[in-house]
Structure formats: structure tokens, C-alpha cells
Design a protein around this motif. Structure first.
Motif, short mmCIF file in Angstrom:
data_model
loop_
_atom_site.label_atom_id
_atom_site.label_comp_id
_atom_site.label_asym_id
_atom_site.label_seq_id
_atom_site.Cartn_x
_atom_site.Cartn_y
_atom_site.Cartn_z
N THR A 80 0.81 -1.21 0.00
CA THR A 80 0.00 0.00 0.00
C THR A 80 0.85 1.27 0.00
N SER A 81 2.15 1.12 0.19
CA SER A 81 3.05 2.27 0.19
C SER A 81 4.33 1.91 -0.54
N PRO A 82 4.56 2.46 -1.73
CA PRO A 82 5.79 2.15 -2.45
C PRO A 82 7.05 2.48 -1.65
N TYR A 83 7.01 3.58 -0.92
CA TYR A 83 8.17 3.97 -0.11
C TYR A 83 8.45 2.94 0.97
N SER A 84 7.38 2.54 1.68
CA SER A 84 7.54 1.51 2.71
C SER A 84 7.99 0.19 2.11
N ARG A 85 7.46 -0.15 0.94
CA ARG A 85 7.85 -1.40 0.28
C ARG A 85 9.36 -1.43 0.01
N THR A 86 9.90 -0.31 -0.45
CA THR A 86 11.34 -0.25 -0.72
C THR A 86 12.16 -0.47 0.54
N LEU A 87 11.79 0.22 1.62
CA LEU A 87 12.55 0.10 2.86
C LEU A 87 12.36 -1.26 3.51
N MET A 88 11.13 -1.80 3.48
CA MET A 88 10.88 -3.11 4.09
C MET A 88 11.62 -4.23 3.35
N THR A 89 11.76 -4.07 2.03
CA THR A 89 12.51 -5.07 1.27
C THR A 89 13.96 -5.12 1.73
N GLN A 90 14.52 -3.96 1.99
CA GLN A 90 15.90 -3.93 2.48
C GLN A 90 16.00 -4.46 3.91
N LEU A 91 15.03 -4.12 4.75
CA LEU A 91 15.01 -4.65 6.11
C LEU A 91 14.89 -6.17 6.12
N ALA A 92 14.01 -6.69 5.27
CA ALA A 92 13.83 -8.14 5.19
C ALA A 92 15.11 -8.84 4.79
N THR A 93 15.86 -8.25 3.88
CA THR A 93 17.13 -8.83 3.48
C THR A 93 18.09 -8.92 4.66
N MET A 94 18.16 -7.85 5.44
CA MET A 94 19.06 -7.84 6.60
C MET A 94 18.60 -8.82 7.67
N TRP A 96 16.42 -11.58 7.48
CA TRP A 96 16.16 -13.00 7.22
C TRP A 96 16.91 -13.60 6.03
N HIS A 97 17.59 -12.79 5.27
CA HIS A 97 18.22 -13.32 4.06
C HIS A 97 19.71 -13.00 3.99
N SER A 98 20.34 -12.86 5.15
CA SER A 98 21.76 -12.54 5.19
C SER A 98 22.58 -13.58 5.96
N GLY A 99 21.97 -14.72 6.24
CA GLY A 99 22.67 -15.77 6.96
C GLY A 99 22.68 -15.53 8.47
N ASP A 100 23.27 -16.47 9.20
CA ASP A 100 23.38 -16.42 10.66
C ASP A 100 24.83 -16.22 11.06
N ALA A 101 25.07 -15.26 11.95
CA ALA A 101 26.40 -15.05 12.50
C ALA A 101 26.26 -14.26 13.79
N PRO A 102 27.14 -14.52 14.76
CA PRO A 102 27.08 -13.80 16.04
C PRO A 102 27.89 -12.50 16.04
#
Length: 260
Positions: A80-94, A96-102
Motif C-alpha cells: 500500500t506504500s511504495p516507499y515503505s515497500r522499498t525500505l521493508m525489502t531492504q530490512l527483510a534482506t538484513m 532474514w536473508h543474510s545468513g546467521d552469524a554472532p
């Protein structure tokens, strides 16, 4: 952000969340209980397409036949918000899609999660609720909190960081034999076996111990907030579990004081 509402609509939907251990089946069950998925609830008006905006089709006034139970994944990016979609896509990558490390401290992940839930609530969930539909989700922040408490965080600290984001209207906590959950799936990630709590010897016992300790915190939340708790048979067919959940969901969709 545009939301379509019919004249005279007064009902606001309710947000219902399934919580429980990793691997208990929250996503499968939430999908099975829902009448529609998030994208089905969107009203793709050609007039809005140039702006990249999707609206939410309104329920009928008073929450009648048009009010659906919509499944919104906790990792859903805004439509519903293109701006939010852009930022949430980057947040999701960080997240859940960047692997596991301590390598990074807990505080880094806590602030990222707070940002995620702020965007999720305001630009994904709230438009659906405002249109009169109920929402069911496969988790909120409570499982995350339950693990942070094991890592030395305090509830007052978490309340401050997440305090400006509205929580759900209702929560159901699901429990099951943790060993059976591990045996049923087996491919758990290090973070699901205690990596951020200092565990390094991963496997079945690490999963059971870590999830058991987190579940104790979830059950404490349930006791404090008077949430229903449902003990599941990990070997039962999904259809049987859905039959157990449907009466609970139907009751939770009715606001307090509303007749059955």
C-alpha cells in the motif's frame, strides 16, 4: 496510502496472532484458517497503478459477509506504500536473508525488528483492519521477546523500544512436544537452536532446551495477558488441528460485549 471504505462502515477489524515454538506450524495453520491472503484483499485500481499504490477492498458495513479473515505473513512487505515497500525489502534482506552469524550485538537486531514491526503494522496490517477485515498472522514479536529475555534483556527495555507500535487484539499460544517438532522438520537454523544465547553445539538437544526455555517465557506472557493456550499433537493431521483452532478464532473475532 489509500484505503477504500463504503459509506457508513464502522467496524474495524481485529488482529489475531498465533505464537509458539519454531517449527510448530504457525504459518501453515494461519493460512489454513484464513478466508483470503493479503494480496487477495488488495483492490488493484488502475487509477492507482501509476503511483504503485494498492488499496484494500472494504468489508460490508458491520462486519457482515464481506468481512474476511485475511492471512498476513509476519514477513509481508507493504503493497500500500511504495516507499515503505522499498525500505521493508531492504530490512527483510538484513533480518532474514543474510545468513546467521554472532558478529553483531543483540541491540542491532532488536532495533531492526522494532523498525520492521513499525512498518508492518502501519502500512501492511492497519490498512486491512481499517477496511473492516480481520487479520490472522503467523507470529508477532512475542517469540522474539521470549528469546531476548533468555539473553539478558528486560521487559521494560523491550517495552520502551517497541512501545510506539500497537500490538495484536488477541493471541493464541501453541505448544507441542519439542522433540517431536525437531524430528518432524529437522532443518532448523542456528538461531533457532540458541546461537544468540551462546549455544554452539547444535542439534536435537540444543533445540529442545532452547525452545523449552523460550516457551516458558511465552507461557508467562499467556498467563499475564490471559491468552488461550492450545497443546497440539505434532503427529496429528493439519486438518484436525485446524478443527481445534476454528472455534477459538471465531470467538476471538468477536469484540468483547458483542453477542455470539
Amino acid at each position: 496510502m489509500a484505503i477504500r471504505q463504503e459509506h457508513g462502515q464502522a467496524r474495524r477489524g481485529r488482529l489475531i496472532v498465533l505464537e509458539g515454538a519454531d517449527g510448530i506450524g504457525k504459518t501453515t495453520l494461519a493460512q489454513g484458517l484464513a478466508d483470503a491472503i493479503y494480496h487477495d484483499a488488495l483492490d488493484h485500481d488502475p487509477a492507482d497503478q501509476d503511483a504503485g499504490i494498492s488499496t484494500v477492498a472494504s468489508a460490508t458495513a458491520g462486519g457482515g459477509a464481506g468481512a474476511r479473515l485475511v492471512f498476513v505473513p509476519r514477513r509481508q512487505v507493504s503493497q500500500t506504500s511504495p516507499y515503505s515497500r522499498t525500505l521493508m525489502t531492504q530490512l527483510a534482506t538484513m533480518l532474514w536473508h543474510s545468513g546467521d552469524a554472532p558478529d553483531l550485538p543483540d541491540g542491532f537486531w532488536v532495533t531492526l525488528q522494532a523498525s520492521w514491526y513499525s512498518a508492518l503494522r502501519t502500512t501492511v496490517v492497519d490498512p486491512v483492519l481499517a477496511a473492516g477485515h480481520d487479520v490472522i498472522m503467523d507470529g508477532w514479536w512475542f517469540k522474539f521477546f521470549s528469546k531476548l529475555l533468555l539473553q539478558g534483556w528486560t521487559q521494560p527495555d523491550l517495552d520502551v523500544i517497541f512501545g510506539r507500535v500497537a500490538g495484536p487484539d488477541a493471541v493464541i499460544v501453541l505448544t507441542a512436544d519439542l522433540g517431536a517438532l525437531y524430528d518432524r522438520r529437522g532443518d532448523f537454523q542456528p538461531r533457532e537452536m540458541g546461537m544468540h544465547a551462546g549455544v554452539s553445539d547444535y542439534g536435537r538437544q540444543a533445540f529442545v532446551t532452547y525452545q523449552h526455555d523460550g516457551l516458558k517465557n511465552l507461557l508467562a506472557y499467556a498467563d499475564h495477558h490471559r491468552w488461550p493456550v492450545l497443546d497440539l499433537d505434532a503427529a496429528a493431521p493439519v486438518t484436525d488441528t485446524l478443527d481445534l483452532l476454528r472455534p477459538l478464532i471465531a470467538a476471538l473475532r468477536r469484540p468483547e460485549g458483542e453477542p455470539q
